[in-house]
Design a protein around this motif. Structure first.
Motif, PDB file in Angstrom:
ATOM      1  N   GLN A   1       8.621  20.430  17.038  1.00  0.00           N
ATOM      2  CA  GLN A   1       9.500  20.848  17.990  1.00  0.00           C
ATOM      3  C   GLN A   1      10.841  20.442  17.373  1.00  0.00           C
ATOM      4  O   GLN A   1      11.358  19.306  16.974  1.00  0.00           O
ATOM      5  N   VAL A   2      11.770  21.387  17.491  1.00  0.00           N
ATOM      6  CA  VAL A   2      13.037  21.162  16.812  1.00  0.00           C
ATOM      7  C   VAL A   2      13.971  20.110  17.642  1.00  0.00           C
ATOM      8  O   VAL A   2      14.144  20.783  18.866  1.00  0.00           O
ATOM      9  N   GLN A   3      14.358  19.211  17.157  1.00  0.00           N
ATOM     10  CA  GLN A   3      15.368  18.667  17.939  1.00  0.00           C
ATOM     11  C   GLN A   3      16.841  18.246  17.261  1.00  0.00           C
ATOM     12  O   GLN A   3      16.710  17.983  16.122  1.00  0.00           O
ATOM     13  N   LEU A   4      17.916  18.400  17.978  1.00  0.00           N
ATOM     14  CA  LEU A   4      19.429  18.337  17.435  1.00  0.00           C
ATOM     15  C   LEU A   4      19.761  17.266  18.217  1.00  0.00           C
ATOM     16  O   LEU A   4      20.016  17.407  19.603  1.00  0.00           O
ATOM     17  N   ALA A  23      21.922  14.890  14.178  1.00  0.00           N
ATOM     18  CA  ALA A  23      20.456  14.446  13.587  1.00  0.00           C
ATOM     19  C   ALA A  23      19.558  15.435  13.953  1.00  0.00           C
ATOM     20  O   ALA A  23      19.227  15.489  14.875  1.00  0.00           O
ATOM     21  N   ALA A  24      18.793  16.059  12.730  1.00  0.00           N
ATOM     22  CA  ALA A  24      17.753  16.957  12.882  1.00  0.00           C
ATOM     23  C   ALA A  24      16.533  16.761  12.777  1.00  0.00           C
ATOM     24  O   ALA A  24      16.387  15.772  11.865  1.00  0.00           O
ATOM     25  N   SER A  25      15.483  17.071  13.487  1.00  0.00           N
ATOM     26  CA  SER A  25      14.216  16.854  13.302  1.00  0.00           C
ATOM     27  C   SER A  25      13.092  17.866  13.502  1.00  0.00           C
ATOM     28  O   SER A  25      13.651  18.605  14.581  1.00  0.00           O
ATOM     29  N   GLU A  89      44.281  20.832  22.354  1.00  0.00           N
ATOM     30  CA  GLU A  89      43.345  21.974  22.545  1.00  0.00           C
ATOM     31  C   GLU A  89      41.898  21.960  21.973  1.00  0.00           C
ATOM     32  O   GLU A  89      41.128  22.997  21.979  1.00  0.00           O
ATOM     33  N   ASP A  90      41.556  20.902  20.993  1.00  0.00           N
ATOM     34  CA  ASP A  90      40.286  20.790  20.417  1.00  0.00           C
ATOM     35  C   ASP A  90      39.302  20.025  21.400  1.00  0.00           C
ATOM     36  O   ASP A  90      38.162  20.037  21.150  1.00  0.00           O
ATOM     37  N   SER A  91      39.766  19.630  22.332  1.00  0.00           N
ATOM     38  CA  SER A  91      39.161  18.908  23.495  1.00  0.00           C
ATOM     39  C   SER A  91      38.032  19.775  23.988  1.00  0.00           C
ATOM     40  O   SER A  91      38.286  20.967  24.607  1.00  0.00           O
ATOM     41  N   ALA A  92      36.772  19.362  24.070  1.00  0.00           N
ATOM     42  CA  ALA A  92      35.702  20.509  24.472  1.00  0.00           C
ATOM     43  C   ALA A  92      34.267  19.466  24.261  1.00  0.00           C
ATOM     44  O   ALA A  92      34.170  18.316  23.550  1.00  0.00           O
ATOM     45  N   MET A  93      33.326  20.044  24.669  1.00  0.00           N
ATOM     46  CA  MET A  93      31.760  19.558  24.345  1.00  0.00           C
ATOM     47  C   MET A  93      31.421  20.121  23.028  1.00  0.00           C
ATOM     48  O   MET A  93      31.654  21.402  22.776  1.00  0.00           O
ATOM     49  N   TYR A  94      31.221  19.438  22.047  1.00  0.00           N
ATOM     50  CA  TYR A  94      30.619  19.997  20.705  1.00  0.00           C
ATOM     51  C   TYR A  94      29.384  19.907  20.667  1.00  0.00           C
ATOM     52  O   TYR A  94      28.452  18.839  20.591  1.00  0.00           O
ATOM     53  N   TYR A  95      28.683  20.941  20.087  1.00  0.00           N
ATOM     54  CA  TYR A  95      27.327  21.277  19.900  1.00  0.00           C
ATOM     55  C   TYR A  95      26.919  21.725  18.526  1.00  0.00           C
ATOM     56  O   TYR A  95      27.744  22.484  17.960  1.00  0.00           O
ATOM     57  N   CYS A  96      25.755  21.197  18.069  1.00  0.00           N
ATOM     58  CA  CYS A  96      25.171  21.686  16.779  1.00  0.00           C
ATOM     59  C   CYS A  96      24.176  22.481  17.049  1.00  0.00           C
ATOM     60  O   CYS A  96      23.721  22.410  18.155  1.00  0.00           O
TER      61      CYS A  96
END
Length: 127
Positions: A1-4, A23-25, A89-96
């Protein structure tokens, strides 16, 4: 199962720096394209930076080019985003995000091209 799992977000003043980690797994990390996206309240998710499996190709959105740097450590299954000279303006939720893509180009920054996503880490930049 992919986890990020993202980390490293926080609150900084304009002009400051942060380093995000992902961190990826659960999959063959070194075979996947990786990317950072962000989403501010009321706005669409935006591709920020992406990197090819072997780190030979990177692409950035125009709004962050020259200030942000994406990198990856395939031995540690970790993706990074070094963010310098941060602006409000860079304020945000960041996702990988991760997926198997082909070729190099703007499609690496399309959210619809990515299947696997983390939960996000919040970045807030004050003026």
């Amino acid at each position: 199962q992919v986890q990020l799992v993202e980390s490293g977000g926080g609150s900084v003043q304009a002009g400051g720096s942060l380093r995000l980690s992902c961190a990826a797994s659960g999959y063959t990390y070194s075979s996947f394209y990786m990317a950072w996206f962000r989403q501010a309240p009321g706005k669409e998710r935006e591709g920020v930076a992406s990197i090819s499996p072997g780190s030979g190709y990177t692409i950035y959105s125009g709004s962050v080019k020259g200030r942000f740097k994406i990198s990856r450590d395939n031995a540690e299954n970790t993706l990074y985003l070094q963010m310098n000279n941060l602006k409000p303006e860079d304020s945000a939720m960041y996702y990988c995000a991760a997926d198997r893509l082909e070729g190099y180009g703007p499609h690496m920054l399309r959210s619809t091209a990515h299947t696997y996503w983390g939960q996000g880490t919040q970045v807030t930049v004050s003026s």
